[in-house]
Design an enzyme around this catalytic site. Structure first.
Site, PDB file in Angstrom:
ATOM      1  N   THR A  14      -0.630   2.312   8.059  1.00 61.55           N
ATOM      2  CA  THR A  14      -0.478   2.711   9.324  1.00 61.55           C
ATOM      3  C   THR A  14       1.037   2.746   9.862  1.00 61.55           C
ATOM      4  O   THR A  14       1.354   3.850  10.617  1.00 61.55           O
ATOM      5  CB  THR A  14      -1.418   1.570  10.262  1.00 61.55           C
ATOM      6  OG1 THR A  14      -2.773   1.975   9.908  1.00 61.55           O
ATOM      7  CG2 THR A  14      -1.290   2.276  11.551  1.00 61.55           C
ATOM      8  N   THR A  90      -2.336  -2.673   6.473  1.00 63.43           N
ATOM      9  CA  THR A  90      -2.697  -3.884   6.753  1.00 63.43           C
ATOM     10  C   THR A  90      -4.177  -4.282   6.247  1.00 63.43           C
ATOM     11  O   THR A  90      -4.470  -5.453   6.237  1.00 63.43           O
ATOM     12  CB  THR A  90      -2.609  -4.158   8.396  1.00 63.43           C
ATOM     13  OG1 THR A  90      -3.603  -3.084   8.927  1.00 63.43           O
ATOM     14  CG2 THR A  90      -1.439  -4.017   9.063  1.00 63.43           C
ATOM     15  N   ASP A  91      -4.980  -3.406   5.870  1.00 62.24           N
ATOM     16  CA  ASP A  91      -6.414  -3.675   5.419  1.00 62.24           C
ATOM     17  C   ASP A  91      -6.224  -4.600   4.242  1.00 62.24           C
ATOM     18  O   ASP A  91      -7.205  -5.380   4.132  1.00 62.24           O
ATOM     19  CB  ASP A  91      -6.884  -2.295   5.094  1.00 62.24           C
ATOM     20  CG  ASP A  91      -7.376  -1.346   6.371  1.00 62.24           C
ATOM     21  OD1 ASP A  91      -7.195  -1.964   7.614  1.00 62.24           O
ATOM     22  OD2 ASP A  91      -7.804  -0.336   6.180  1.00 62.24           O
TER      23      ASP A  91
END
Ligand code: ASP
Length: 324
Positions: A14, A90-91
């Protein structure tokens, strides 16, 4: 003034995402150079080099890719970098942080960061997180602490950090342990002493597979029964509560644990598995007797990373000592 050398790599996520055109969903297209341009303050803190190693959503990073990122990071240290920062999605940050931490044998800080809001969103957190990550990477107190994650003004050690919210800016926490440090007015304040780390050698093989399954109410045994037939080399179960499974699963796990390492973690999201509390069929005591290993405080995903790395360097027989 002779500023310290800092190396930054962008992998996507992101923090590197924006829409191709208005109204479309965001995709990773923003290079490391552009990210760096969003934090002009950095110029006064370090001599920065930046590279874009890939531009992927973090769900599509894989172990091969992480091994090449690791060798890039090691090369930067050999070239005199006093801090290394990686930006990514970040996942899977809690998994990549663990992966790197098990293999990072330098005193130099390796810091991971990302963003919950993409570059064009109001209140984008990417630049602030990147600047904080660089401050942590350059802080002398960050040395010998292995790999840490910097997000939302907090520093978390790789061994405890988890993504505990899907979209919030405060998506990262270290359940039970808490953050290792806080950033206050740009200063890094450590709250905890360094975590004891067990660094592993690089995997000599990478083609092995470790499955991860979650126990759920009234689950059938079809998938778990086929783990060996499918060619898996290790199995991690996200078990109920303190590390439990149903009676039906227990019998199957006993057979599997006789052939490949099986780790039972807790699916609760916080706390440790038990060792010596429950005695029913499918309890931790029963599963240990049947050859399974308990993950302790390691969450299922981190336990899978550990097991994959242990198998890769032929240390799977030592899994219990690495889980302690
Ligand atoms: N939502 C994700 C992120 O924060 C997408 C990804 O993991 O790449 O970056």
């Amino acid at each position: 003034m002779n500023l310290p050398k800092l190396a930054i790599a962008a992998l996507g996520g992101t923090v590197s995402m924006q829409p191709r055109s208005a109204g479309e969903g965001v995709i990773p297209t923003v290079s490391g150079e552009t990210l760096l341009a969003s934090v002009p303050e950095l110029k006064s803190l370090a001599q920065v080099t930046v590279e874009t190693l890939c531009l992927l959503p973090s769900a599509s990073l894989d172990f091969e890719c992480l091994l090449s990122v690791l060798s890039w990071a090691k090369y930067q240290v050999a070239q005199g970098a006093e801090g290394v920062v990686i930006t990514q999605g970040t996942d899977t940050l809690e998994e990549t942080a663990s992966f790197f931490d098990y293999l990072w044998d330098h005193d130099v800080p390796l810091i991971l960061t990302g963003a919950m809001r993409s570059a064009q969103q109001a209140g984008a957190d990417g630049p602030a997180n990147l600047l904080d990550a660089c401050r942590v990477a350059l802080n002398p107190n960050s040395r010998q602490r292995g790999v840490q994650v910097v997000m939302n003004g907090q520093v978390h050690h790789a061994s405890s950090v988890r993504k505990t919210d899907s979209l919030a800016v405060h998506a990262f926490s270290s359940p039970i342990f808490g953050p290792a440090a806080l950033l206050v007015e740009g200063h890094v304040h450590y709250l905890r002493s360094p975590v004891l780390r067990n660094v592993l050698p690089l995997p000599q093989q990478t083609l092995h597979k470790v499955a991860m399954l979650e126990a759920s109410l009234s689950a059938d045994t079809l998938i778990v029964e086929n783990i060996l037939k499918l060619g898996y080399d290790g199995l991690v179960i996200a078990g109920f509560g303190a590390g439990h499974v149903s009676e039906k699963w227990t019998t199957v796990i006993e057979t599997i644990a006789g052939k490949i390492p099986v780790i039972i973690a807790t699916r609760t999201g916080s706390g440790s598995t038990a060792q010596a509390s429950y005695g029913f069929v499918g309890s931790e005591m029963d599963l240990i007797r049947k050859g399974a290993h308990m993950a302790g405080f390691l969450c299922p995903r981190k336990a899978r990373i550990l097991l994959w790395l242990l198998i890769g360097c032929q240390r799977q027989d030592e899994v219990t000592s690495y889980l302690e």
